[in-house]
Design a protein around this motif. Structure first.
Motif, PDB file in Angstrom:
ATOM      1  N   SER A 249     -10.799  16.311 -52.574  1.00 43.93           N
ATOM      2  CA  SER A 249     -12.140  16.829 -52.849  1.00 43.93           C
ATOM      3  C   SER A 249     -13.135  16.156 -51.925  1.00 43.93           C
ATOM      4  CB  SER A 249     -12.537  16.543 -54.300  1.00 43.93           C
ATOM      5  OG  SER A 249     -11.762  17.314 -55.172  1.00 43.93           O
ATOM      6  N   VAL A 250     -13.964  16.967 -51.299  1.00 39.50           N
ATOM      7  CA  VAL A 250     -15.028  16.411 -50.462  1.00 39.50           C
ATOM      8  C   VAL A 250     -16.317  17.146 -50.821  1.00 39.50           C
ATOM      9  CG1 VAL A 250     -13.430  15.880 -48.583  1.00 39.50           C
ATOM     10  CG2 VAL A 250     -14.666  18.023 -48.547  1.00 39.50           C
ATOM     11  N   PRO A 251     -17.461  16.483 -50.711  1.00 39.51           N
ATOM     12  CA  PRO A 251     -18.719  17.174 -50.991  1.00 39.51           C
ATOM     13  C   PRO A 251     -18.931  18.298 -49.983  1.00 39.51           C
ATOM     14  CG  PRO A 251     -19.030  14.791 -50.775  1.00 39.51           C
ATOM     15  CD  PRO A 251     -17.657  15.099 -50.285  1.00 39.51           C
ATOM     16  N   PHE A 252     -19.379  19.456 -50.445  1.00 39.48           N
ATOM     17  CA  PHE A 252     -19.594  20.525 -49.474  1.00 39.48           C
ATOM     18  C   PHE A 252     -20.870  20.254 -48.683  1.00 39.48           C
ATOM     19  CE2 PHE A 252     -23.047  23.193 -50.985  1.00 39.48           C
ATOM     20  CZ  PHE A 252     -23.114  22.944 -52.344  1.00 39.48           C
ATOM     21  N   GLY A 253     -20.910  20.887 -47.514  1.00 38.58           N
ATOM     22  CA  GLY A 253     -22.019  20.603 -46.613  1.00 38.58           C
ATOM     23  C   GLY A 253     -21.774  19.353 -45.779  1.00 38.58           C
ATOM     24  N   THR A 254     -20.534  18.838 -45.801  1.00 41.84           N
ATOM     25  CA  THR A 254     -20.240  17.645 -45.010  1.00 41.84           C
ATOM     26  C   THR A 254     -19.157  17.950 -43.987  1.00 41.84           C
ATOM     27  OG1 THR A 254     -18.571  16.870 -46.582  1.00 41.84           O
ATOM     28  CG2 THR A 254     -20.809  16.055 -46.879  1.00 41.84           C
ATOM     29  N   LYS A 255     -19.070  17.090 -43.011  1.00 50.44           N
ATOM     30  CA  LYS A 255     -17.995  17.151 -42.030  1.00 50.44           C
ATOM     31  C   LYS A 255     -17.059  15.976 -42.268  1.00 50.44           C
ATOM     32  CE  LYS A 255     -20.268  19.411 -38.091  1.00 50.44           C
ATOM     33  NZ  LYS A 255     -21.536  19.911 -38.642  1.00 50.44           N
ATOM     34  N   ARG A 256     -15.775  16.213 -41.995  1.00 49.05           N
ATOM     35  CA  ARG A 256     -14.785  15.149 -42.171  1.00 49.05           C
ATOM     36  C   ARG A 256     -13.925  15.043 -40.924  1.00 49.05           C
ATOM     37  NH1 ARG A 256     -15.073  12.073 -46.910  1.00 49.05           N
ATOM     38  NH2 ARG A 256     -12.849  11.743 -46.635  1.00 49.05           N
ATOM     39  N   ARG A 257     -13.541  13.815 -40.629  1.00 49.09           N
ATOM     40  CA  ARG A 257     -12.632  13.578 -39.504  1.00 49.09           C
ATOM     41  C   ARG A 257     -11.213  13.403 -40.039  1.00 49.09           C
ATOM     42  NH1 ARG A 257     -13.715   8.409 -35.776  1.00 49.09           N
ATOM     43  NH2 ARG A 257     -12.407   8.892 -33.987  1.00 49.09           N
ATOM     44  N   PHE A 258     -10.274  14.104 -39.408  1.00 55.75           N
ATOM     45  CA  PHE A 258      -8.865  13.987 -39.786  1.00 55.75           C
ATOM     46  C   PHE A 258      -8.022  13.640 -38.566  1.00 55.75           C
ATOM     47  CE2 PHE A 258     -10.534  16.942 -42.973  1.00 55.75           C
ATOM     48  CZ  PHE A 258     -10.054  16.377 -44.136  1.00 55.75           C
ATOM     49  N   ARG A 259      -6.955  12.917 -38.819  1.00 60.03           N
ATOM     50  CA  ARG A 259      -5.915  12.737 -37.808  1.00 60.03           C
ATOM     51  C   ARG A 259      -4.640  13.343 -38.373  1.00 60.03           C
ATOM     52  NH1 ARG A 259      -7.554   8.035 -34.254  1.00 60.03           N
ATOM     53  NH2 ARG A 259      -9.494   7.317 -35.173  1.00 60.03           N
ATOM     54  N   PHE A 260      -4.142  14.369 -37.703  1.00 61.04           N
ATOM     55  CA  PHE A 260      -2.890  15.012 -38.107  1.00 61.04           C
ATOM     56  C   PHE A 260      -1.749  14.384 -37.325  1.00 61.04           C
ATOM     57  CE2 PHE A 260      -4.729  19.525 -39.168  1.00 61.04           C
ATOM     58  CZ  PHE A 260      -5.439  18.982 -40.213  1.00 61.04           C
ATOM     59  N   TYR A 261      -0.687  14.014 -38.033  1.00 65.29           N
ATOM     60  CA  TYR A 261       0.513  13.476 -37.404  1.00 65.29           C
ATOM     61  C   TYR A 261       1.692  14.367 -37.752  1.00 65.29           C
ATOM     62  CZ  TYR A 261      -1.421   8.814 -36.348  1.00 65.29           C
ATOM     63  OH  TYR A 261      -2.131   7.767 -35.840  1.00 65.29           O
ATOM     64  N   ASN A 262       2.343  14.935 -36.764  1.00 69.04           N
ATOM     65  CA  ASN A 262       3.599  15.627 -37.035  1.00 69.04           C
ATOM     66  C   ASN A 262       4.729  14.601 -36.949  1.00 69.04           C
ATOM     67  OD1 ASN A 262       5.917  17.114 -37.184  1.00 69.04           O
ATOM     68  ND2 ASN A 262       5.226  18.736 -35.805  1.00 69.04           N
ATOM     69  N   ALA A 263       5.124  14.067 -38.096  1.00 70.23           N
ATOM     70  CA  ALA A 263       6.201  13.078 -38.143  1.00 70.23           C
ATOM     71  C   ALA A 263       7.502  13.720 -38.613  1.00 70.23           C
ATOM     72  CB  ALA A 263       5.809  11.909 -39.050  1.00 70.23           C
ATOM     73  N   THR A 264       7.608  15.046 -38.450  1.00 70.76           N
ATOM     74  CA  THR A 264       8.871  15.707 -38.782  1.00 70.76           C
ATOM     75  C   THR A 264       9.846  15.526 -37.628  1.00 70.76           C
ATOM     76  OG1 THR A 264       8.409  17.875 -37.782  1.00 70.76           O
ATOM     77  CG2 THR A 264       7.541  17.487 -39.996  1.00 70.76           C
ATOM     78  N   ASN A 265      11.104  15.778 -37.913  1.00 71.58           N
ATOM     79  CA  ASN A 265      12.129  15.634 -36.887  1.00 71.58           C
ATOM     80  C   ASN A 265      12.121  16.813 -35.928  1.00 71.58           C
ATOM     81  OD1 ASN A 265      15.287  16.346 -36.222  1.00 71.58           O
ATOM     82  ND2 ASN A 265      14.813  14.173 -36.042  1.00 71.58           N
ATOM     83  N   ALA A 266      11.919  18.018 -36.425  1.00 70.38           N
ATOM     84  CA  ALA A 266      12.138  19.191 -35.578  1.00 70.38           C
ATOM     85  C   ALA A 266      11.247  20.370 -35.929  1.00 70.38           C
ATOM     86  CB  ALA A 266      13.596  19.629 -35.682  1.00 70.38           C
ATOM     87  N   ARG A 267      10.240  20.163 -36.735  1.00 68.79           N
ATOM     88  CA  ARG A 267       9.440  21.294 -37.196  1.00 68.79           C
ATOM     89  C   ARG A 267       8.140  21.384 -36.401  1.00 68.79           C
ATOM     90  NH1 ARG A 267       9.207  24.197 -42.203  1.00 68.79           N
ATOM     91  NH2 ARG A 267      10.553  22.774 -43.330  1.00 68.79           N
ATOM     92  N   PHE A 268       7.890  22.558 -35.837  1.00 67.60           N
ATOM     93  CA  PHE A 268       6.599  22.798 -35.204  1.00 67.60           C
ATOM     94  C   PHE A 268       5.620  23.207 -36.292  1.00 67.60           C
ATOM     95  CE2 PHE A 268       7.263  22.750 -30.576  1.00 67.60           C
ATOM     96  CZ  PHE A 268       8.618  22.489 -30.570  1.00 67.60           C
TER      97      PHE A 268
END
Ligand SMILES: [Cu+2]
Length: 332
Positions: A249-268
């Motif tokens: 849950s995040v307050p609406f009207g805000t921006k958030r920074r994310f870091r996505f990590y694909n730590a799967t073995n073989a999945r795109f």
């Protein structure tokens, strides 16, 4: 309603289906097939194990800095057998760093000296810690020529130069056992912060580590099959920070920074927020010179992206994994 939440949802089940595995499409370059229309795929686990969904997103615990000197980060990481509960009522034996998977989040600042005391408590297996993508000397990078025997420890030490800020990760890299130790749970995020961060602090900095879990009906992780050895191992459940379809849950009207990590073995992973604009601000190589607006993003295994997501309206936003055909190799 003044809160807005998103669900990180949906396993792209086509990737795990026998039909897809039987295709032979060597001419399609993985990573080049961005054009076709993706669609939201429901989850259909092959095993009977049911994973709880919709729980509050678990923030990755920070690895505590035990040094009390400026610009020094010193900590302990132990690779060890652990027991976790992915599915209701079933214990799953895993390998974890300090007992957890993903491992604790390491957060340092560019220019810091890093000293990690690594203890290998994996029964009867050598291991190492490889600092994926990081500028570390060859004798500190945990390559297979430098194994740490079970029951022993070694200290990895390196200095992170100015300009090395970015999203990295750590995982074992022993000879012949790397993929297995990773899918059994050994992987963690390593964030190197810039000294002067151009992204406003109020956007936060939320790390989402995507892993791929295959679970047998008894709760154990099955060994690799011949198909896994040819194509790479794809599981039944995409997990985010070890959870299936967690909610934030995040307050609406805000921006958030994310870091996505694909730590799967073989999945795109082709990922898209429905109804919340995304801006790519960084990749494996750190922050981009200019941000790029995106409707969806593609992460190949081991890849990372830094994003700003704008939550403009109240309501639920879903982060979907979209269909992506990476081109399978197989006997069919
Ligand atoms: Cu790596």
């Amino acid at each position: 309603m003044d809160r807005r939440s998103f669900l990180a949802a949906g396993v792209a089940t086509v990737l795990a289906s026998p039909r897809a595995i039987a295709q032979m499409k060597m001419d399609e370059m993985p990573g080049m097939d961005m054009g076709h229309a993706g669609h939201d795929m429901g989850a259909a686990p092959k095993s009977a194990a049911m994973l709880p969904e919709g729980q509050a997103l678990r923030e990755l615990p920070l690895l505590a800095n035990e040094a009390n000197a400026p610009r020094l980060f010193r900590a302990n990481l132990t690779a060890e057998a652990a027991m976790v509960r992915f599915a209701d009522g079933l214990d799953t034996p895993i390998l974890g760093y300090n007992g957890m998977s993903p491992g604790p989040l390491i957060e340092v600042t560019e220019g810091d000296r890093v000293e990690i005391v690594f203890t290998n408590q994996i029964p009867e297996e050598t291991s190492t810690i490889h600092w994926h993508g990081m500028p570390v000397p060859a004798d500190q990078d945990g390559n297979p020529m430098d194994p740490v025997a079970t029951g022993t420890e070694r200290t990895y030490s390196f200095e992170l130069p100015e300009g090395s800020a970015g999203s990295y990760w750590y995982h074992p890299h022993p000879h012949g056992k790397t993929a297995e130790q990773v899918y059994r749970g050994l992987a963690g995020a390593f964030v190197v912060k810039p000294k002067a961060d151009p992204i406003p602090a109020e956007y936060g900095d939320t790390v989402l580590v995507f892993t791929d879990l295959r679970l047998a009906a008894d709760g154990t992780m099955p060994d690799n099959t011949m198909v896994d050895l040819m194509n790479g191992r794809v599981g039944d459940h995409v997990l985010v920070n070890g959870q299936k379809n967690p909610a934030l849950s995040v307050p609406f009207g805000t921006k958030r920074r994310f870091r996505f990590y694909n730590a799967t073995n073989a999945r795109f992973l082709r990922l898209s927020f429905d109804g919340a604009p995304m801006t790519i601000i960084g990749t494996d190589g750190g922050l981009l010179e200019a941000p790029v607006a995106a409707n969806d993003v593609l992460l190949s295994p081991a890849e990372r992206l830094e994003l700003i997501v704008s939550f403009e309206k109240p309501g639920t936003v879903t982060l979907n994994t979209l269909d992506y055909d990476r081109g399978w190799m197989g006997a069919g």
